[in-house]
Design an enzyme around this catalytic site. Structure first.
Site, mmCIF file in Angstrom:
data_model
loop_
_atom_site.group_PDB
_atom_site.id
_atom_site.type_symbol
_atom_site.label_atom_id
_atom_site.label_comp_id
_atom_site.label_asym_id
_atom_site.label_seq_id
_atom_site.Cartn_x
_atom_site.Cartn_y
_atom_site.Cartn_z
ATOM 1 N N HIS A 120 0.885 -1.184 0.000
ATOM 2 C CA HIS A 120 0.000 0.000 0.000
ATOM 3 C C HIS A 120 0.921 1.232 0.000
ATOM 4 O O HIS A 120 1.766 1.361 -0.879
ATOM 5 C CB HIS A 120 -0.917 -0.107 1.225
ATOM 6 C CG HIS A 120 -2.128 0.783 1.235
ATOM 7 N ND1 HIS A 120 -2.492 1.584 0.188
ATOM 8 C CD2 HIS A 120 -3.058 1.017 2.211
ATOM 9 C CE1 HIS A 120 -3.598 2.261 0.506
ATOM 10 N NE2 HIS A 120 -3.962 1.930 1.729
ATOM 11 N N ASP A 141 2.179 5.694 -6.940
ATOM 12 C CA ASP A 141 3.426 5.830 -6.182
ATOM 13 C C ASP A 141 4.637 6.126 -7.066
ATOM 14 O O ASP A 141 5.604 6.738 -6.615
ATOM 15 C CB ASP A 141 3.690 4.553 -5.375
ATOM 16 C CG ASP A 141 2.768 4.448 -4.169
ATOM 17 O OD1 ASP A 141 2.025 5.418 -3.922
ATOM 18 O OD2 ASP A 141 2.791 3.415 -3.483
ATOM 19 N N HIS A 158 -2.088 -2.541 -9.768
ATOM 20 C CA HIS A 158 -3.154 -2.010 -8.924
ATOM 21 C C HIS A 158 -4.293 -2.998 -8.883
ATOM 22 O O HIS A 158 -4.565 -3.672 -9.880
ATOM 23 C CB HIS A 158 -3.653 -0.648 -9.441
ATOM 24 C CG HIS A 158 -4.427 0.095 -8.410
ATOM 25 N ND1 HIS A 158 -5.790 -0.058 -8.252
ATOM 26 C CD2 HIS A 158 -4.019 0.954 -7.452
ATOM 27 C CE1 HIS A 158 -6.187 0.687 -7.236
ATOM 28 N NE2 HIS A 158 -5.136 1.313 -6.729
HETATM 29 N N1 ACO Z 1 5.414 -6.467 -10.012
HETATM 30 C C1 ACO Z 1 5.449 -7.741 -10.421
HETATM 31 N N2 ACO Z 1 4.381 -8.552 -10.451
HETATM 32 C C2 ACO Z 1 3.222 -8.019 -10.057
HETATM 33 C C3 ACO Z 1 3.102 -6.681 -9.631
HETATM 34 C C4 ACO Z 1 4.264 -5.895 -9.630
HETATM 35 N N3 ACO Z 1 4.232 -4.629 -9.220
HETATM 36 N N4 ACO Z 1 1.822 -6.438 -9.299
HETATM 37 C C5 ACO Z 1 1.152 -7.582 -9.497
HETATM 38 N N5 ACO Z 1 1.995 -8.544 -9.948
HETATM 39 C C6 ACO Z 1 1.673 -9.906 -10.281
HETATM 40 C C7 ACO Z 1 1.436 -10.689 -8.996
HETATM 41 O O1 ACO Z 1 2.639 -11.283 -8.540
HETATM 42 C C8 ACO Z 1 0.426 -11.716 -9.411
HETATM 43 O O2 ACO Z 1 1.079 -12.801 -9.991
HETATM 44 P P1 ACO Z 1 0.622 -14.312 -9.639
HETATM 45 O O3 ACO Z 1 -0.806 -14.394 -10.139
HETATM 46 O O4 ACO Z 1 1.576 -15.151 -10.400
HETATM 47 O O5 ACO Z 1 0.723 -14.441 -8.166
HETATM 48 C C9 ACO Z 1 -0.381 -10.991 -10.511
HETATM 49 O O6 ACO Z 1 0.451 -9.940 -10.992
HETATM 50 C C10 ACO Z 1 -1.650 -10.416 -10.026
HETATM 51 O O7 ACO Z 1 -1.373 -9.602 -8.960
HETATM 52 P P2 ACO Z 1 -2.304 -9.485 -7.713
HETATM 53 O O8 ACO Z 1 -1.520 -9.905 -6.535
HETATM 54 O O9 ACO Z 1 -3.615 -10.135 -7.950
HETATM 55 O O10 ACO Z 1 -2.563 -7.974 -7.633
HETATM 56 P P3 ACO Z 1 -3.287 -7.336 -6.443
HETATM 57 O O11 ACO Z 1 -4.493 -6.706 -6.981
HETATM 58 O O12 ACO Z 1 -3.496 -8.247 -5.293
HETATM 59 O O13 ACO Z 1 -2.197 -6.308 -5.951
HETATM 60 C C11 ACO Z 1 -0.789 -4.545 -5.730
HETATM 61 C C12 ACO Z 1 -2.143 -5.001 -6.270
HETATM 62 C C13 ACO Z 1 -0.635 -4.961 -4.292
HETATM 63 C C14 ACO Z 1 -0.753 -3.027 -5.798
HETATM 64 C C15 ACO Z 1 0.321 -5.150 -6.601
HETATM 65 O O14 ACO Z 1 0.191 -4.765 -7.941
HETATM 66 C C16 ACO Z 1 1.699 -4.825 -6.069
HETATM 67 O O15 ACO Z 1 2.211 -5.534 -5.206
HETATM 68 N N6 ACO Z 1 2.352 -3.713 -6.578
HETATM 69 C C17 ACO Z 1 3.632 -3.323 -6.061
HETATM 70 C C18 ACO Z 1 3.450 -2.530 -4.769
HETATM 71 C C19 ACO Z 1 2.872 -1.151 -5.016
HETATM 72 O O16 ACO Z 1 3.264 -0.455 -5.951
HETATM 73 N N7 ACO Z 1 1.958 -0.743 -4.143
HETATM 74 C C20 ACO Z 1 1.321 0.565 -4.205
HETATM 75 C C21 ACO Z 1 -0.070 0.439 -4.737
HETATM 76 S S1 ACO Z 1 -0.871 2.034 -4.903
HETATM 77 C C22 ACO Z 1 -1.259 2.416 -3.292
HETATM 78 O O17 ACO Z 1 -1.564 1.585 -2.488
HETATM 79 C C23 ACO Z 1 -1.199 3.817 -2.893
#
Ligand code: ACO
Length: 360
Positions: free
Chosen positions: A204, A302, A243
């Site tokens: 987050h 971010d 996201h």
């Molecule tokens: N880098 C690499 N792989 C990713 C990323 C990423 N940034 N984001 C998602 N994925 C992958 C996941 O590993 C997952 O793969 P899997 O199915 O093999 O496990 C797939 O894409 C789907 O991802 P989810 O986990 O379903 O995405 P979710 O909706 O749960 O998560 C999140 C969203 C937490 C923001 C995610 O994209 C992430 O971890 N991003 C990096 C952290 C980040 O930038 N956070 C800030 C978000 S904005 C905010 O909160 C203000």
């Protein structure tokens, strides 16, 4: 079971709509783009409209007064928290503010991060805290409390843009935490503290500092693809991308890019820094598409935030705390909305543990 409660509707709100397929964020009936140029005071008045019977139309005076009250109340306690990370110290000092649900409490909480964080940063730098100045706008004052100098108009306006971009965003993890606590009829401070706990995590608001670490670690745009592929191959996530809801674009990232362009025109940030980050963004999006062809992973709020916060002189380990200075307005609005309309939030869990043996 729905892991992560994806697509579950857990509240009705008039505050915002995050339309992931259209890449659109609507705040109280207006698209984010239409609110460009709003100051923090205006954003708060918009978010809180209808949630406090005694809400004045113009919040500039009440917020300036609240900044002075918070500064006076926490000043003596700053040295007690000198060895704690800024985010934890800020949360501890916010916990000392009142925990009622009225407007006065809401105002103190809304200015809490903006007053406490600059003082903590200055303390880490060996400098005395600077008292708020009631003649300044909220963001101008926050920057003056940080640097000791009157900020350039472009810098104050960039901070206003940032706080607007992060102020309100549906039922994200921290806002949900705030609503759960409000549903128990605890006070607003309890909601804000719960939300601060949720915001801290790296999935987050805690992704901010690591985005800058990534830009530093890559070092040169020519290294971007190799570095990024290495991270993805090791199973690590790229901070600042992906996201839960957005599938085409995160409109907040677009708003921040515009603010960065303005900052570069005023000389506060070098255009080459923005060019470097844009090259990393392009390489990251291409690598993510190769890595996850079935999942559209976009640049989130971010990624470009870190350039803006760095240019405004916030240390990277305090970026998440600056985020909270904007989102606190949304948390309070949601807590009040929950209080007005909601029931105790109490979902069920399905038991999958061992069952007692029944004697035959
Ligand atoms: N880098 C690499 N792989 C990713 C990323 C990423 N940034 N984001 C998602 N994925 C992958 C996941 O590993 C997952 O793969 P899997 O199915 O093999 O496990 C797939 O894409 C789907 O991802 P989810 O986990 O379903 O995405 P979710 O909706 O749960 O998560 C999140 C969203 C937490 C923001 C995610 O994209 C992430 O971890 N991003 C990096 C952290 C980040 O930038 N956070 C800030 C978000 S904005 C905010 O909160 C203000």
């Amino acid at each position: 079971m729905n892991d992560g409660l994806e697509d579950v509707i857990a509240a009705e709100t008039v505050l915002s709509d995050v339309d992931g397929l259209a890449g659109r964020l609507i705040i109280r009936g207006q698209p984010l783009e239409a609110l460009a140029g709003s100051r923090f005071e205006d954003v708060l008045a918009l978010l809180w409209d209808g949630f406090f019977p005694d809400l004045p139309g113009d919040l500039r005076g009440p917020l300036a007064e609240a900044r002075a009250t918070v500064f006076k109340s926490v000043r003596a306690q700053l040295p007690l928290l000198a060895d704690r990370p800024a985010y934890d110290a800020m949360r501890a000092l916010i916990a000392t503010l009142p925990d009622r649900s009225d407007l006065e409490t809401a105002l103190l909480l809304a200015v809490g991060p903006a007053v406490i964080l600059p003082a903590l940063i200055r303390q880490q730098r060996g400098l005395a805290p600077i008292a708020p100045d009631p003649s300044l706008g909220h963001c101008e004052d926050m920057l003056q409390m940080l640097t000791g100098a009157r900020p350039a108009p472009a810098a104050a306006s960039a901070l206003d843009t940032y706080l607007l971009a992060v102020a309100e965003h549906g039922l994200n993890a921290s806002t949900f935490a705030a609503r759960v606590v409000a549903s128990t009829l605890a006070g607003l401070n309890s909601s804000v503290l719960a939300a601060l706990g949720a915001l801290k995590g790296p999935l987050h608001g805690g992704a901010l500092g690591p985005v800058l670490d990534m830009l530093d670690a890559i070092g040169n745009a020519d290294n971007a693809t190799a570095w990024i592929e290495g991270e993805l191959a090791s199973g690590r996530r790229l901070m600042g991308f992906g996201h839960r809801i957005y599938r085409v674009r995160d409109p907040r990232a677009d708003a921040l890019k515009t603010a960065l362009r303005r900052l570069s025109e005023s000389g506060t940030i070098d255009m080459s820094r923005i060019g470097y980050a844009t090259a990393i963004e392009t390489a990251a999006l291409a690598a993510l598409q190769r890595h996850k062809p079935d999942r559209i992973l976009v640049t989130n709020v971010d990624f470009f935030s870190v350039l803006l916060l760095e240019a405004l002189d916030f240390p990277r380990d305090t970026f998440t705390a600056v985020f909270s200075a904007g989102r606190v307005g949304g948390w309070i609005a949601h807590a009040r909305e929950q209080l007005a309309n909601g029931r105790l939030i109490r979902p069920k869990s399905r038991y999958v543990g061992p069952v007692p043996q029944v004697a035959a």
